[in-house]
Design a protein around this motif. Structure first.
Motif, mmCIF file in Angstrom:
data_model
loop_
_atom_site.group_PDB
_atom_site.id
_atom_site.type_symbol
_atom_site.label_atom_id
_atom_site.label_comp_id
_atom_site.label_asym_id
_atom_site.label_seq_id
_atom_site.Cartn_x
_atom_site.Cartn_y
_atom_site.Cartn_z
ATOM 1 N N GLU A 1 0.829 -1.202 0.000
ATOM 2 C CA GLU A 1 0.000 0.000 0.000
ATOM 3 C C GLU A 1 0.867 1.257 0.000
ATOM 4 O O GLU A 1 0.551 2.239 -0.689
ATOM 5 N N VAL B 1 -0.288 6.626 4.820
ATOM 6 C CA VAL B 1 -0.890 5.294 4.926
ATOM 7 C C VAL B 1 -1.100 4.929 6.390
ATOM 8 O O VAL B 1 -2.153 4.388 6.771
ATOM 9 N N ASP C 1 -4.156 6.864 7.764
ATOM 10 C CA ASP C 1 -5.434 6.364 7.265
ATOM 11 C C ASP C 1 -5.752 4.992 7.847
ATOM 12 O O ASP C 1 -6.914 4.694 8.156
ATOM 13 N N LEU C 2 -4.724 4.142 8.001
ATOM 14 C CA LEU C 2 -4.960 2.824 8.584
ATOM 15 C C LEU C 2 -5.357 2.952 10.054
ATOM 16 O O LEU C 2 -6.217 2.217 10.543
ATOM 17 N N ALA D 1 -8.946 3.984 10.020
ATOM 18 C CA ALA D 1 -9.768 2.855 9.592
ATOM 19 C C ALA D 1 -9.921 1.835 10.717
ATOM 20 O O ALA D 1 -10.997 1.266 10.924
ATOM 21 N N ARG E 1 -5.816 -3.496 3.402
ATOM 22 C CA ARG E 1 -6.481 -2.864 2.264
ATOM 23 C C ARG E 1 -7.994 -2.866 2.445
ATOM 24 O O ARG E 1 -8.678 -1.894 2.095
ATOM 25 N N LEU F 1 -8.867 -0.105 4.806
ATOM 26 C CA LEU F 1 -8.752 1.196 4.147
ATOM 27 C C LEU F 1 -9.931 1.447 3.205
ATOM 28 O O LEU F 1 -10.426 2.570 3.106
ATOM 29 N N GLU G 1 -12.558 4.501 3.212
ATOM 30 C CA GLU G 1 -12.836 5.282 2.010
ATOM 31 C C GLU G 1 -14.332 5.359 1.745
ATOM 32 O O GLU G 1 -14.863 6.414 1.380
#
Length: 346
Positions: free
Chosen positions: A251, A261, A264-265, A268, A303, A306, A310
């Motif tokens: 990623e 990253v 955002d992780l 999430a 992923r 994430l 999103e």
């Protein structure tokens, strides 16, 4: 994850398959917090009573009050943006912290071949400097003499409490934010300033601020409360481990960034935790079980996490509403459910 009034996707249906687990042994909230806080394996000095420890903390607060957030009345410090704080760490050498960063272990020929054939890709060379910076921040302790550190701390306080006032460096007001005691620095073992930087990102980014505020309110629920900042630090710890184990290389390579990253992780993972907490009627006694599930999903299917974030951000959905009442029996979703497909790497 399903939206309000929307249809559920297969992975969301799998998430809601419930598995009854054995009851967790009853623990007092103080005991659970000790387990959650990093470094809890090192108990306080048994020769010091609770009253003595509190008196010592108050005395130390008086000694250092002028170094921290400006005084007992809480002098207002200029707020700081995430970009400005990050630039500070980019400019700093952090030589001592960089020296503590764990270097990847050397692999034999066979192990290297198996990794090449089956394992996740390596992080691209041009991103290793950013990776090293993130890990160095995780080794950097909160420093009362660092102006930027104090501005980060106070900005977090103001964003979560909607206060325009300052706050003292030490005090019970930090417990209201979900730290374990009067000094937030004691809860940052293992995550250092990266733990605070991720909270700062969470409460300043206009996309994630509503989520952060809703989770913060959930953390103060009458029966399903949990220590917001201690839980946040544990999520940062999980994200750091995923980075060190090269679970996020794919990623990071795809997006050509590391810290973005990681942030955002982190968001999430917090989103997933809040949904599980509400749906499964989580309590502080079950925090360890939820964190273990979260660690597995963060490392095995980053992923997918994430993508869930999103979807949440793109639809402008609100986080789950506050739970209404506790459940007499705790049901948990197992992410090892056969219906859930785990990613082998990032």
């Amino acid at each position: 994850m399903s939206g309000v009034g929307g249809s559920q996707r297969p992975e969301e249906q799998a998430e809601e398959r419930q598995l009854v687990v054995s009851p967790v042994p009853a623990l007092g909230q103080e005991d659970v917090l000790q387990e959650l806080v990093l470094g809890a394996g090192q108990p306080p000095d048994p020769g010091i009573s609770k009253e003595q420890r509190q008196a010592r903390e108050e005395w130390e607060a008086l000694e250092e009050i002028h170094l921290g957030l400006g005084g007992t009345s809480g002098t207002v410090l200029p707020p700081i943006s995430f970009a400005e704080a990050l630039q500070h760490f980019q400019r700093e050498e952090l030589s001592e912290s960089r020296g503590k960063v764990r270097a990847p272990g050397r692999r034999g020929v066979l192990a290297a071949l198996l990794r090449y054939l089956c394992g996740p890709p390596r992080l691209r060379p041009q991103l290793r400097g950013e990776q090293e910076l993130a890990l160095a921040m995780a080794q950097c302790a909160l420093d009362d003499s660092e102006w930027v550190h104090m501005r980060i701390l106070q900005t977090i306080y103001q964003q979560l409490t909607h206060s325009r006032l300052g706050c003292p460096r030490y005090g019970a007001h930090w417990e209201e934010l979900g730290f374990q005691g009067a000094d937030p620095g004691t809860d940052l073992r293992g995550t250092g300033m990266l733990g605070l930087m991720q909270i700062l990102f969470f409460v300043l980014d206009s996309r994630t601020l509503p989520l952060a505020q809703e989770i913060f309110r959930l953390s103060h629920h009458e029966t399903q409360n949990f220590p917001f900042c201690v839980m946040s630090v544990n999520i940062t710890r999980i994200v750091i481990q995923a980075l060190q184990e090269e679970r996020l290389s794919r990623e990071c390579n795809r997006r050509q960034q590391v810290i973005g990253v990681l942030n955002d992780l982190y968001a999430a993972a917090f989103l997933r935790l809040s949904r599980l907490w509400k749906r499964q009627h989580g309590t502080i006694a079950h925090a360890g079980f939820f964190l273990k599930e979260l660690e597995l999903s963060t490392k095995k299917k980053p992923r997918q996490l994430l993508k869930s974030l999103e979807a949440y951000l793109s639809r402008g959905l609100r986080p789950p509403s506050l739970p209404s009442s506790p459940s007499s029996q705790i049901h948990f979703t197992s992410i090892c459910d056969p219906g859930v497909e785990l990613e082998g790497d990032s």
